[in-house]
Design a protein around this motif. Structure first.
Motif, short mmCIF file in Angstrom:
data_model
loop_
_atom_site.label_atom_id
_atom_site.label_comp_id
_atom_site.label_asym_id
_atom_site.label_seq_id
_atom_site.Cartn_x
_atom_site.Cartn_y
_atom_site.Cartn_z
N GLU A 1 0.78 -0.93 0.14
CA GLU A 1 -0.39 -0.38 -0.23
C GLU A 1 1.16 1.58 0.32
N PRO A 2 2.22 1.53 0.27
CA PRO A 2 2.73 2.83 0.86
C PRO A 2 3.03 2.77 -0.54
N LEU A 3 3.34 1.68 -1.41
CA LEU A 3 3.95 2.55 -2.66
C LEU A 3 2.72 2.84 -3.67
N PHE A 4 1.88 2.61 -3.93
CA PHE A 4 0.45 3.28 -4.83
C PHE A 4 -0.34 4.37 -4.23
N ALA A 5 -0.48 5.06 -4.90
CA ALA A 5 -1.57 6.78 -4.41
C ALA A 5 -2.93 5.77 -4.50
N PRO A 6 -3.19 6.66 -3.54
CA PRO A 6 -5.36 6.09 -3.34
C PRO A 6 -5.64 5.49 -4.76
N GLU A 7 -5.47 6.40 -5.57
CA GLU A 7 -6.42 6.22 -6.68
C GLU A 7 -6.40 5.43 -7.49
N VAL A 8 -4.92 5.10 -7.38
CA VAL A 8 -4.13 4.11 -8.52
C VAL A 8 -5.17 2.21 -7.78
N ARG A 9 -4.93 2.11 -6.37
CA ARG A 9 -5.29 1.47 -5.43
C ARG A 9 -7.52 0.97 -6.07
N GLN A 10 -7.51 2.44 -5.89
CA GLN A 10 -9.42 2.20 -6.33
C GLN A 10 -9.41 1.63 -8.04
N LEU A 11 -8.14 2.09 -8.89
CA LEU A 11 -8.51 1.96 -10.26
C LEU A 11 -7.63 0.55 -10.01
N ALA A 12 -6.86 -0.29 -9.29
CA ALA A 12 -7.02 -1.48 -9.72
C ALA A 12 -8.02 -2.59 -8.92
N GLU A 13 -9.01 -2.28 -7.69
CA GLU A 13 -10.04 -2.94 -7.41
C GLU A 13 -10.93 -2.26 -8.52
N ALA A 14 -11.12 -1.28 -8.96
CA ALA A 14 -12.07 -1.28 -10.10
C ALA A 14 -12.38 -2.48 -11.39
N LYS A 15 -10.85 -2.25 -11.60
CA LYS A 15 -10.48 -3.66 -13.03
C LYS A 15 -10.80 -5.05 -12.05
N LEU A 16 -10.86 -5.32 -11.28
CA LEU A 16 -10.62 -6.62 -10.57
C LEU A 16 -12.29 -6.76 -10.55
N ARG A 17 -12.98 -5.65 -10.12
CA ARG A 17 -14.72 -6.18 -9.78
C ARG A 17 -15.13 -5.96 -11.46
N ALA A 18 -14.50 -5.30 -12.31
CA ALA A 18 -15.39 -5.23 -13.72
C ALA A 18 -15.18 -6.78 -14.22
N LEU A 19 -14.35 -7.97 -13.62
CA LEU A 19 -13.84 -8.78 -14.16
C LEU A 19 -14.71 -9.35 -13.69
N GLY A 20 -15.08 -9.11 -12.58
CA GLY A 20 -16.43 -10.26 -11.99
C GLY A 20 -15.38 -11.06 -10.26
N VAL A 21 -14.48 -10.48 -10.21
CA VAL A 21 -13.57 -10.48 -8.93
C VAL A 21 -13.85 -10.00 -7.50
N ASP A 22 -14.19 -10.69 -6.20
CA ASP A 22 -14.37 -10.60 -5.38
C ASP A 22 -13.51 -10.32 -4.48
N VAL A 23 -13.53 -9.09 -5.02
CA VAL A 23 -11.81 -8.50 -4.33
C VAL A 23 -12.05 -8.60 -2.74
N ALA A 24 -12.42 -8.41 -2.16
CA ALA A 24 -12.07 -8.30 -0.61
C ALA A 24 -12.33 -9.79 -0.21
N GLU B 1 -10.88 -12.33 -2.79
CA GLU B 1 -9.19 -12.33 -3.02
C GLU B 1 -8.51 -12.23 -2.35
N LEU B 2 -8.85 -11.16 -1.76
CA LEU B 2 -7.93 -10.13 -0.91
C LEU B 2 -7.51 -11.13 0.65
N ALA B 3 -8.22 -11.37 0.78
CA ALA B 3 -8.58 -11.77 2.49
C ALA B 3 -7.63 -13.72 1.97
N ARG B 4 -7.93 -13.73 1.31
CA ARG B 4 -7.17 -15.60 0.87
C ARG B 4 -6.12 -15.05 0.43
#
Length: 120
Positions: free
Chosen positions: A82-105, A107-110
């Motif tokens: 997390e310290p390497l990336f701005a919040p906006e970058v992390r939000q975009l990463a999450e949005a791209k994964l969600r658009a692919l149908g990933v349950d991000v929370a 998958e991250l927990a796993r």
């Protein structure tokens, strides 16, 4: 970049190279991604891929391989990076994964239950 983030960026790059090796063993060479790493370094490569409005071929390929856990988008969201990336970058990463149908929370927990990259 401060010293702590420089060390973290180095670890991020080493983990990305391990992921590339794993994907290569599964038949995906990630040639363009390797070139980007050489040209821009790991953090900037990740930032460029995540902020590009068009999903990369690599992201699509990892979805086909059922290996989105090795995607730059997922790695950007790992709490230890997390310290390497701005919040906006992390939000975009999450949005791209969600658009692919990933349950991000989920998958991250796993992934977070696994040892941190670089640890035994």
């Amino acid at each position: 970049m401060d010293e702590n983030n420089a060390v973290l960026a180095k670890r991020f790059g080493a983990d990305m190279r391990r992921g590339i090796a794993e994907l290569s063993n599964q038949g995906y060479d990630a040639t363009y991604f390797r070139r980007m790493l050489g040209d821009h370094g790991p953090v900037e490569t990740a930032r460029r891929l995540v902020t590009d409005p068009k999903p990369s071929y690599g992201l699509w390929k990892l979805q086909q391989m059922n290996r989105l856990d090795l995607s730059v988008e997922m790695w950007v969201l790992l709490p230890w990076y997390e310290p390497l990336f701005a919040p906006e970058v992390r939000q975009l990463a999450e949005a791209k994964l969600r658009a692919l149908g990933v349950d991000v929370a989920a998958e991250l927990a796993r992934l977070v239950r696994k040892p941190e990259p670089g640890e035994p």
